[in-house]
Structures are given as structure tokens and as C-alpha cells.
Design an enzyme around this catalytic site. Structure first.
Site, PDB file in Angstrom:
ATOM      1  N   TRP A 107       0.745  -1.228   0.115  1.00 31.08           N
ATOM      2  CA  TRP A 107       0.098   0.004   0.011  1.00 31.08           C
ATOM      3  C   TRP A 107       0.858   1.267  -0.030  1.00 31.08           C
ATOM      4  CZ3 TRP A 107      -4.325  -1.302  -2.002  1.00 31.08           C
ATOM      5  CH2 TRP A 107      -5.096  -2.307  -1.638  1.00 31.08           C
ATOM      6  N   ASP A 131      -1.671   6.471   6.435  1.00 33.74           N
ATOM      7  CA  ASP A 131      -2.853   5.593   5.933  1.00 33.74           C
ATOM      8  C   ASP A 131      -3.085   4.483   6.997  1.00 33.74           C
ATOM      9  OD1 ASP A 131      -4.288   3.494   5.047  1.00 33.74           O
ATOM     10  OD2 ASP A 131      -2.869   2.948   3.171  1.00 33.74           O
ATOM     11  N   LYS A 136     -11.971  -2.303   6.382  1.00 33.91           N
ATOM     12  CA  LYS A 136     -11.490  -3.147   7.615  1.00 33.91           C
ATOM     13  C   LYS A 136     -11.805  -3.233   8.863  1.00 33.91           C
ATOM     14  CE  LYS A 136      -8.356  -3.469   3.864  1.00 33.91           C
ATOM     15  NZ  LYS A 136      -7.410  -2.627   3.079  1.00 33.91           N
TER      16      LYS A 136
HETATM   17  C1  LIG Z   1      -7.063  -2.031   2.093  1.00 31.65           C
HETATM   18  C2  LIG Z   1      -5.877  -0.929   2.113  1.00 31.65           C
HETATM   19  C3  LIG Z   1      -5.962   0.112   1.234  1.00 31.65           C
HETATM   20  C4  LIG Z   1      -6.805   0.200  -0.225  1.00 31.65           C
HETATM   21  O1  LIG Z   1      -8.272   0.589   0.519  1.00 31.65           O
HETATM   22  P1  LIG Z   1      -9.158   0.845  -0.891  1.00 31.65           P
HETATM   23  O2  LIG Z   1     -10.260   1.344   0.090  1.00 31.65           O
HETATM   24  O3  LIG Z   1      -9.504  -0.405  -1.679  1.00 31.65           O
HETATM   25  O4  LIG Z   1      -8.898   1.862  -1.737  1.00 31.65           O
HETATM   26  C5  LIG Z   1      -5.013   1.131   1.485  1.00 31.65           C
HETATM   27  N1  LIG Z   1      -4.134   0.979   2.376  1.00 31.65           N
HETATM   28  C6  LIG Z   1      -4.205   0.006   3.167  1.00 31.65           C
HETATM   29  C7  LIG Z   1      -3.416   0.151   4.455  1.00 31.65           C
HETATM   30  C8  LIG Z   1      -4.920  -0.942   3.207  1.00 31.65           C
HETATM   31  O5  LIG Z   1      -5.233  -2.226   4.113  1.00 31.65           O
END
Ligand SMILES: *Cc1c(COP(=O)(O)O)cnc(C)c1O
Length: 362
Positions: free
Chosen positions: A104, A173, A197
Site C-alpha cells: 500500500w 494511512d 477493514k
Molecule cells: C485495503 C487498504 C488500502 C486500499 O483501500 P481501498 O479502500 O480499497 O482503496 C489502502 N491501504 C491499506 C493499508 C489497506 O489495508
């Protein structure tokens, strides 16, 4: 007769608290005595106003945020944030620091690259397949922000402490560990998380942004790509992802009222992950892939003695009611995602299953 619910270890979309799902079910046809479903009420109605304001207030209470922080809901997932961040915060002469701790982070860096923005990758754990969190990072002093990924969903590592970046704000993030522990928000100019998540259904990204970040953001952008559009309209410049925000509100309510806040959530998460890592350490059949001091409390990644056994493990697990244990397609192996909603009961049941599988396949 519906099938029984499984023990759900999916990485995302992931398990939600049962109570939240039940509350959605109970109020789905008639939300708050409106005579309508939450998916049918106007986003300009007081019904929805109450929902979004409640979600914002709960998020702020849980993280002890004062009014210099804004809680926004933006569509496009965490992935759109990878692009919005450099667009909003980097003009031609600016630069940013990125720490690369996995898939990511790499994607976030790639968007800065596509947009032709100056950026430095100041640390990376790619040399050992992203199995650890880099330490003693040297940051640039002229960076506008430092970008981190707090929890690496695919590689199973997590920042347990955040680095000291001095005056430079961290943008983080937190898609896979937001609200899993208390945070010292003074370090952060912005945090963001795709909801699927630890927060609710996919389709919404929660963005928590400090006023001074908004003040320095680039205004010369399309409306839907500017943070100020969302902060000035309470995330309702256009029709927001109403159902997602509603579910997030219920999840935050569950954290506050059922779990008792983020300290308690963190203690529970430590206990759950601890059981799983301790069990794996107690033998040699299962091997955790992340370095010990970097292991994630949210995504437990592990290998078995062979790929054939891993395949069999995932299949047998499914037969026994345990879903989502296959590792990400890019890395293979196995992974148990144990976000806030994973119960101790599910962890204990999983360990019991792992014990018997190991015994049968030694
Ligand atoms: C799942 C995830 C993403 C991507 O998320 P989307 O909502 O599908 O764009 C980005 N960063 C992390 C750490 C993730 O676990």
C-alpha cells in the site's frame, strides 16, 4: 434455513461486530421512525444529519480531538487518498517524505510519481520482503509531510510507535488499524482509512485532517478532489455514501458503548494477537512471517512447512467454518485478519483448529 455464520478472518471487507449487523437488520425497513430505510432517506434530511454528526462526534471523542481536527467522509477508498494527498499538499517546489513498508505504501508513492511531485523514499523494508518496520529513519527537514502506513495489511507488520518527525506533520494511512488503539494525534496532520477493514462497509474513506493542513492545501483543483470541499460542506457537497457512514456510526457507537473506548480495544487486540503469536511460537509447524518487534496486531501472516500444506490448511479451515485465511495473492502463505470485531472466541476456536491440523499433518 440460512447457513450459520462463519468465523470470518477476511482482510477486507472484513467481519463487523454482530451487534452492529443486528441493529442494521432491525432498523433497516424503518430507520428512526422515518418510515423509510436509511438507504431511502434524503441526505439533506435531519435523519441523515443526525447520523453523520453523530459519527463525527464519536470519532472525535474516541480520539480526543479538539476543533482543529475535521472528520471527513470521502468516496474512492484509501486509494484515492494516495492521489489526493500529493495533489492537495505538494506544489511545484515542495517535497514529501515517504516510508515504504509494503504494497500500500508503494501504491501511495506511485501516485506521487504519476503526478510528477517531488518525493523522497526515506526508508524502505523492501530488502527483506517488507517483513519489518524501519527504525532510526532520517527525515528531510524541508518536507511538507511524512507519509506512513501504520499497519501493513498484506505483509503483517505495524508501527507500534510512530517516529519523531519534528515539525513535519505525519500523514498516515490507517486503513487497517484505525480505532484499534489510542493515538497521540498531535503528531498527525492527517490520518485516513478505507472503511472496510476496521470501520464498516467499503465505499467510504474516513479522513481526519488538521486545520493547518487545510489552510495550506492547493485550492486549484476539481471540487471533488479538494479537502476543503468536504470540510466546508460537512462531507455533503454531493450525495455522500450514506449507508457506509451510517454503519461507521454504529461501529463507533459499539466501540464507545460496548467495548468501552480505545484503551480497552487495544488491550483486547493485544490479548487476541498475543494468543495467536504465542501459539505459533510454541511449535515449529506454523511460522509467523513478520519480524517479532514489527508484528501486526491486526493481520497475522504465517507460513506452514509447505505450499501444499498451506492449500490444504485453507481448504480444511473453510470446511470447519473458518474463512479468509488465505494470504494475499501477491505473497501467498496464510493470514488471519483479526480486526476489532474479531472475538476472543473466534481466536480460541482458530487455535484449536490449528492444533489439530498440525497434529494430523506433522
Ligand atoms: C485495503 C487498504 C488500502 C486500499 O483501500 P481501498 O479502500 O480499497 O482503496 C489502502 N491501504 C491499506 C493499508 C489497506 O489495508
Amino acid at each position: 434455513m440460512t447457513q450459520q455464520r462463519i468465523y470470518n478472518f477476511n482482510a477486507g471487507p472484513a467481519a463487523l461486530p454482530l451487534q452492529v449487523l443486528q441493529e442494521i437488520q432491525t432498523s433497516f425497513l424503518n430507520f428512526d421512525n422515518s418510515g423509510m430505510s436509511i438507504t431511502e432517506v434524503s441526505h439533506r434530511s435531519s435523519y441523515f444529519d443526525n447520523v453523520i454528526n453523530d459519527a463525527v462526534e464519536r470519532a472525535k471523542r474516541l480520539l480526543n480531538l479538539d476543533d482543529k481536527f475535521h472528520v471527513l467522509f470521502i468516496q474512492g477508498g484509501a486509494s484515492l487518498q494516495f492521489a489526493m494527498i500529493p495533489m492537495n499538499f505538494l506544489s511545484n517546489d515542495d517535497t514529501a517524505d515517504y516510508v515504504n513498508t509494503g504494497t500500500w505504501s508503494t501504491k501511495a508513492i506511485n501516485e506521487a510519481k504519476i503526478l510528477n511531485k517531488n518525493h523522497n523514499v526515506v526508508a524502505s523494508s523492501e530488502d527483506r520482503d517488507f517483513s519489518y518496520i524501519p527504525k532510526d529513519i532520517q527525515f528531510s527537514d524541508n518536507a511538507k509531510f511524512v507519509h506512513l502506513t501504520s499497519n501493513n495489511t498484506i505483509k503483517g507488520t505495524q508501527f507500534h510507535d510512530f517516529p519523531d518527525t519534528k515539525e513535519v506533520p505525519i500523514i498516515c494511512d490507517m486503513s487497517s488499524d484505525i480505532f484499534s488503539r489510542p493515538l497521540d494525534m498531535e503528531k498527525f496532520g492527517m490520518i485516513y482509512a478505507g472503511a472496510q477493514k476496521n470501520l464498516g462497509p467499503s465505499g467510504t474513506c474516513m479522513v481526519i485532517i488538521r486545520q493547518d493542513m487545510l489552510d495550506m492545501a492547493n485550492e486549484n483543483l476539481p471540487s471533488m478532489l479538494k479537502y476543503s470541499t468536504y470540510s466546508s460542506k460537512n462531507s455533503m457537497y454531493n450525495t455522500p455514501p450514506c449507508f457506509g457512514i451510517y454503519t461507521i456510526d454504529l461501529v463507533l457507537k459499539w466501540i464507545e458503548e460496548e467495548m468501552g473506548g480505545l484503551e480497552k480495544v487495544e488491550a483486547y487486540n493485544k490479548q487476541k494477537a498475543g494468543l495467536l503469536y504465542d501459539y505459533m511460537n510454541s511449535g515449529s509447524f506454523y511460522r509467523a512471517t513478520a519480524q517479532k518487534d514489527s508484528q501486526s496486531l491486526m493481520n497475522v501472516t504465517f507460513r506452514l512447512p509447505s505450499e501444499d500444506l498451506e492449500k490444504l490448511f485453507v481448504a480444511k479451515a473453510m470446511e470447519n467454518g473458518f474463512g479468509g485465511l488465505k494470504g494475499h495473492r501477491s505473497v501467498g502463505g496464510c493470514r488471519a485478519s483479526i480486526y476489532n470485531a474479531a472475538t476472543m472466541e473466534s481466536i480460541n476456536a482458530l487455535i484449536k483448529f490449528m492444533e489439530s491440523f498440525a497434529k494430523e499433518n506433522k
